[in-house]
Write a protein that holds these residues in place. Structure first.
Motif, short mmCIF file in Angstrom:
data_model
loop_
_atom_site.label_atom_id
_atom_site.label_comp_id
_atom_site.label_asym_id
_atom_site.label_seq_id
_atom_site.Cartn_x
_atom_site.Cartn_y
_atom_site.Cartn_z
N LEU A 195 0.95 -1.20 0.15
CA LEU A 195 -0.30 0.10 -0.07
C LEU A 195 0.80 1.23 0.43
CD1 LEU A 195 -3.49 -0.42 2.22
CD2 LEU A 195 -2.78 -0.38 -0.25
N GLU A 196 2.08 1.15 0.46
CA GLU A 196 2.77 2.34 0.96
C GLU A 196 3.29 2.40 -1.05
OE1 GLU A 196 5.82 2.31 3.77
OE2 GLU A 196 4.44 2.53 5.09
N LEU A 197 3.96 1.26 -1.59
CA LEU A 197 4.40 1.39 -2.50
C LEU A 197 3.57 1.89 -3.98
CD1 LEU A 197 6.06 -2.14 -3.34
CD2 LEU A 197 6.82 0.25 -3.10
N THR A 198 2.04 1.87 -3.84
CA THR A 198 0.85 1.88 -4.36
C THR A 198 0.52 3.40 -3.71
OG1 THR A 198 -0.65 1.10 -3.36
CG2 THR A 198 0.58 -0.07 -4.79
N LYS A 212 -4.08 1.13 -6.32
CA LYS A 212 -4.35 0.36 -6.34
C LYS A 212 -3.26 -0.79 -7.49
CE LYS A 212 -8.05 -0.83 -4.94
NZ LYS A 212 -8.25 -2.12 -3.61
N ASN A 213 -2.39 0.40 -8.34
CA ASN A 213 -1.08 0.07 -8.71
C ASN A 213 0.18 1.15 -8.51
OD1 ASN A 213 -2.47 -1.48 -10.70
ND2 ASN A 213 -3.82 0.44 -11.51
N ALA A 214 1.42 0.62 -9.04
CA ALA A 214 2.46 0.96 -8.71
C ALA A 214 3.45 0.20 -9.97
CB ALA A 214 2.74 0.74 -7.43
N HIS A 215 4.56 1.37 -10.45
CA HIS A 215 5.27 0.92 -11.49
C HIS A 215 6.36 0.44 -10.65
CE1 HIS A 215 2.35 1.54 -15.08
NE2 HIS A 215 2.59 2.72 -14.27
N ILE A 240 -2.71 -4.20 -6.82
CA ILE A 240 -3.47 -5.40 -5.80
C ILE A 240 -4.93 -5.55 -6.32
CG2 ILE A 240 -4.48 -4.56 -3.51
CD1 ILE A 240 -2.26 -2.76 -3.44
N THR A 241 -5.25 -6.98 -6.52
CA THR A 241 -6.88 -6.98 -7.11
C THR A 241 -7.31 -6.44 -5.73
OG1 THR A 241 -6.88 -9.29 -6.02
CG2 THR A 241 -5.80 -8.90 -8.43
N GLY A 278 -7.51 -8.64 -2.46
CA GLY A 278 -6.02 -8.43 -2.21
C GLY A 278 -4.60 -8.90 -2.44
N LYS A 279 -4.97 -9.32 -3.25
CA LYS A 279 -3.67 -10.82 -4.10
C LYS A 279 -3.01 -9.59 -4.93
CE LYS A 279 -5.69 -14.46 -3.11
NZ LYS A 279 -5.35 -15.26 -3.20
N LEU A 280 -1.91 -9.66 -5.02
CA LEU A 280 -0.38 -8.78 -6.00
C LEU A 280 -0.38 -9.96 -7.07
CD1 LEU A 280 2.04 -8.26 -3.26
CD2 LEU A 280 -0.06 -6.94 -3.89
#
Length: 51
Positions: free
Chosen positions: A19-22, A26-29, A41-42, A45-47
Motif C-alpha cells: 500500500l505504501e508502494l501504491t 491499486k497500482n505502482a510501476h 493489488i486486486t 487483496g492479492k498482488l
C-alpha cells in the motif's frame, strides 16, 4: 502454496508495504534493468506483477 514467511526473513531482507508502494492506490510501476513492470493489488487483496 508456499510456507509463511519466517521472522528471520523480515530481519535480513528488505520489506516493503504494497500500500505504501501504491500510495494507498491499486497500482505502482517498478523498474528493473530499464523494463517497467506494473504491481497491481486486486479486489481480493492479492498482488499481480506484469510487464
Amino acid at each position: 502454496m508456499t510456507a509463511p514467511a519466517r521472522t528471520e526473513d523480515f530481519q535480513t531482507r528488505p520489506t516493503h508495504d504494497a500500500l505504501e508502494l501504491t500510495q494507498q492506490g491499486k497500482n505502482a510501476h517498478i523498474v528493473l534493468n530499464d523494463m517497467v513492470y506494473t504491481l497491481t493489488i486486486t479486489r481480493a487483496g492479492k498482488l499481480i506483477l506484469t510487464k
